[in-house]
Motif scaffolding. Sequence first.
Motif, PDB file in Angstrom:
ATOM      1  N   GLN A  44     -62.068  10.442  16.596  1.00 35.91           N
ATOM      2  CA  GLN A  44     -63.333   9.717  16.640  1.00 35.91           C
ATOM      3  C   GLN A  44     -63.086   8.304  16.138  1.00 35.91           C
ATOM      4  OE1 GLN A  44     -66.038  11.750  14.063  1.00 35.91           O
ATOM      5  NE2 GLN A  44     -66.192  13.557  15.356  1.00 35.91           N
ATOM      6  N   ALA A  45     -63.981   7.395  16.467  1.00 35.50           N
ATOM      7  CA  ALA A  45     -63.913   6.038  15.931  1.00 35.50           C
ATOM      8  C   ALA A  45     -65.331   5.558  15.677  1.00 35.50           C
ATOM      9  CB  ALA A  45     -63.210   5.110  16.914  1.00 35.50           C
ATOM     10  N   THR A  46     -65.484   4.770  14.622  1.00 36.56           N
ATOM     11  CA  THR A  46     -66.768   4.134  14.381  1.00 36.56           C
ATOM     12  C   THR A  46     -66.699   2.711  14.911  1.00 36.56           C
ATOM     13  OG1 THR A  46     -66.132   3.400  12.164  1.00 36.56           O
ATOM     14  CG2 THR A  46     -67.230   5.538  12.331  1.00 36.56           C
ATOM     15  N   VAL A  47     -67.816   2.230  15.421  1.00 38.16           N
ATOM     16  CA  VAL A  47     -67.867   0.900  16.024  1.00 38.16           C
ATOM     17  C   VAL A  47     -68.924   0.075  15.300  1.00 38.16           C
ATOM     18  CG1 VAL A  47     -68.358  -0.383  18.148  1.00 38.16           C
ATOM     19  CG2 VAL A  47     -67.132   1.803  18.255  1.00 38.16           C
ATOM     20  N   GLU A  48     -68.540  -1.164  15.007  1.00 37.88           N
ATOM     21  CA  GLU A  48     -69.465  -2.093  14.366  1.00 37.88           C
ATOM     22  C   GLU A  48     -69.261  -3.471  14.995  1.00 37.88           C
ATOM     23  OE1 GLU A  48     -69.483  -3.729   9.998  1.00 37.88           O
ATOM     24  OE2 GLU A  48     -70.215  -1.660  10.037  1.00 37.88           O
ATOM     25  N   ASN A  49     -70.334  -4.111  15.386  1.00 40.73           N
ATOM     26  CA  ASN A  49     -70.262  -5.432  16.032  1.00 40.73           C
ATOM     27  C   ASN A  49     -69.324  -5.429  17.240  1.00 40.73           C
ATOM     28  OD1 ASN A  49     -72.043  -6.545  14.136  1.00 40.73           O
ATOM     29  ND2 ASN A  49     -70.361  -6.920  12.725  1.00 40.73           N
ATOM     30  N   ASP A  50     -69.459  -4.411  18.067  1.00 44.45           N
ATOM     31  CA  ASP A  50     -68.681  -4.270  19.307  1.00 44.45           C
ATOM     32  C   ASP A  50     -67.178  -4.120  19.097  1.00 44.45           C
ATOM     33  OD1 ASP A  50     -71.043  -4.461  20.768  1.00 44.45           O
ATOM     34  OD2 ASP A  50     -70.859  -6.641  20.976  1.00 44.45           O
ATOM     35  N   GLN A  51     -66.753  -3.737  17.887  1.00 42.90           N
ATOM     36  CA  GLN A  51     -65.333  -3.528  17.615  1.00 42.90           C
ATOM     37  C   GLN A  51     -65.144  -2.239  16.815  1.00 42.90           C
ATOM     38  OE1 GLN A  51     -63.177  -6.761  16.019  1.00 42.90           O
ATOM     39  NE2 GLN A  51     -63.771  -8.160  17.643  1.00 42.90           N
ATOM     40  N   VAL A  52     -63.988  -1.620  16.999  1.00 42.45           N
ATOM     41  CA  VAL A  52     -63.677  -0.402  16.255  1.00 42.45           C
ATOM     42  C   VAL A  52     -63.516  -0.757  14.785  1.00 42.45           C
ATOM     43  CG1 VAL A  52     -61.986   1.425  15.904  1.00 42.45           C
ATOM     44  CG2 VAL A  52     -62.594   0.743  18.216  1.00 42.45           C
ATOM     45  N   LYS A  53     -64.274  -0.055  13.955  1.00 44.14           N
ATOM     46  CA  LYS A  53     -64.225  -0.306  12.509  1.00 44.14           C
ATOM     47  C   LYS A  53     -63.268   0.656  11.814  1.00 44.14           C
ATOM     48  CE  LYS A  53     -67.001  -0.412   8.347  1.00 44.14           C
ATOM     49  NZ  LYS A  53     -68.254  -0.066   7.731  1.00 44.14           N
ATOM     50  N   SER A  54     -63.334   1.931  12.194  1.00 40.88           N
ATOM     51  CA  SER A  54     -62.452   2.913  11.556  1.00 40.88           C
ATOM     52  C   SER A  54     -62.136   4.053  12.520  1.00 40.88           C
ATOM     53  CB  SER A  54     -63.082   3.471  10.281  1.00 40.88           C
ATOM     54  OG  SER A  54     -64.264   4.176  10.583  1.00 40.88           O
ATOM     55  N   TYR A  55     -61.020   4.700  12.241  1.00 42.99           N
ATOM     56  CA  TYR A  55     -60.521   5.802  13.062  1.00 42.99           C
ATOM     57  C   TYR A  55     -60.625   7.085  12.254  1.00 42.99           C
ATOM     58  CZ  TYR A  55     -58.469   1.881  15.559  1.00 42.99           C
ATOM     59  OH  TYR A  55     -58.283   0.709  16.234  1.00 42.99           O
ATOM     60  N   ARG A  56     -61.053   8.160  12.884  1.00 45.42           N
ATOM     61  CA  ARG A  56     -61.217   9.438  12.203  1.00 45.42           C
ATOM     62  C   ARG A  56     -60.498  10.541  12.973  1.00 45.42           C
ATOM     63  NH1 ARG A  56     -67.740   9.078  11.133  1.00 45.42           N
ATOM     64  NH2 ARG A  56     -67.634   7.462   9.542  1.00 45.42           N
ATOM     65  N   VAL A  57     -59.935  11.469  12.222  1.00 42.19           N
ATOM     66  CA  VAL A  57     -59.299  12.633  12.847  1.00 42.19           C
ATOM     67  C   VAL A  57     -59.785  13.896  12.152  1.00 42.19           C
ATOM     68  CG1 VAL A  57     -57.210  11.431  13.578  1.00 42.19           C
ATOM     69  CG2 VAL A  57     -57.241  12.566  11.361  1.00 42.19           C
ATOM     70  N   ASN A  58     -59.820  14.957  12.931  1.00 40.42           N
ATOM     71  CA  ASN A  58     -60.062  16.307  12.426  1.00 40.42           C
ATOM     72  C   ASN A  58     -58.694  16.978  12.478  1.00 40.42           C
ATOM     73  OD1 ASN A  58     -60.699  18.966  12.045  1.00 40.42           O
ATOM     74  ND2 ASN A  58     -62.465  18.957  13.393  1.00 40.42           N
ATOM     75  N   ALA A  59     -58.081  17.171  11.307  1.00 36.45           N
ATOM     76  CA  ALA A  59     -56.701  17.659  11.239  1.00 36.45           C
ATOM     77  C   ALA A  59     -56.655  19.088  10.723  1.00 36.45           C
ATOM     78  CB  ALA A  59     -55.884  16.760  10.319  1.00 36.45           C
ATOM     79  N   LYS A  60     -55.875  19.915  11.399  1.00 39.75           N
ATOM     80  CA  LYS A  60     -55.623  21.275  10.931  1.00 39.75           C
ATOM     81  C   LYS A  60     -54.205  21.301  10.361  1.00 39.75           C
ATOM     82  CE  LYS A  60     -58.896  23.537  13.896  1.00 39.75           C
ATOM     83  NZ  LYS A  60     -59.173  24.637  14.796  1.00 39.75           N
ATOM     84  N   VAL A  61     -54.112  21.517   9.063  1.00 43.23           N
ATOM     85  CA  VAL A  61     -52.840  21.497   8.353  1.00 43.23           C
ATOM     86  C   VAL A  61     -52.419  22.940   8.088  1.00 43.23           C
ATOM     87  CG1 VAL A  61     -51.675  20.744   6.240  1.00 43.23           C
ATOM     88  CG2 VAL A  61     -53.427  19.287   7.291  1.00 43.23           C
ATOM     89  N   SER A  62     -51.204  23.292   8.490  1.00 44.89           N
ATOM     90  CA  SER A  62     -50.739  24.658   8.283  1.00 44.89           C
ATOM     91  C   SER A  62     -49.602  24.675   7.258  1.00 44.89           C
ATOM     92  CB  SER A  62     -50.279  25.298   9.596  1.00 44.89           C
ATOM     93  OG  SER A  62     -49.226  24.561  10.157  1.00 44.89           O
ATOM     94  N   PHE A  63     -49.593  25.716   6.431  1.00 46.07           N
ATOM     95  CA  PHE A  63     -48.568  25.856   5.409  1.00 46.07           C
ATOM     96  C   PHE A  63     -48.296  27.332   5.168  1.00 46.07           C
ATOM     97  CE2 PHE A  63     -52.719  25.556   3.476  1.00 46.07           C
ATOM     98  CZ  PHE A  63     -52.727  26.530   2.487  1.00 46.07           C
ATOM     99  N   VAL A  64     -47.096  27.589   4.661  1.00 47.89           N
ATOM    100  CA  VAL A  64     -46.648  28.954   4.412  1.00 47.89           C
ATOM    101  C   VAL A  64     -47.184  29.422   3.066  1.00 47.89           C
ATOM    102  CG1 VAL A  64     -44.630  30.424   4.043  1.00 47.89           C
ATOM    103  CG2 VAL A  64     -44.582  28.645   5.796  1.00 47.89           C
TER     104      VAL A  64
END
Length: 68
Positions: A44-64
């Motif tokens: 996902q990205a947020t937009v402010e003043n017709d420009q990308v302001k921030s980038y977002r991810v939904n991350a699935k982290v796997s561990f043993v």
Amino acid sequence: MAVVKVIELLAESEQSWEDAARQAVAEATKTVRGIRSVYINEFQATVENDQVKSYRVNAKVSFVIEKS
């Protein structure tokens, strides 16, 4: 046989989606050991003043899960 657990994290960066993914892993390593992979489920990205302001991810982290 190893047992793997998956946690879901939301992370944000003003730089890039890749940086947001790195931040998710960096934050997870503060309390989780044995991280094996990260799966980016959603971008996902947020937009402010017709420009990308921030980038977002939904991350699935796997561990043993460690045996006692």
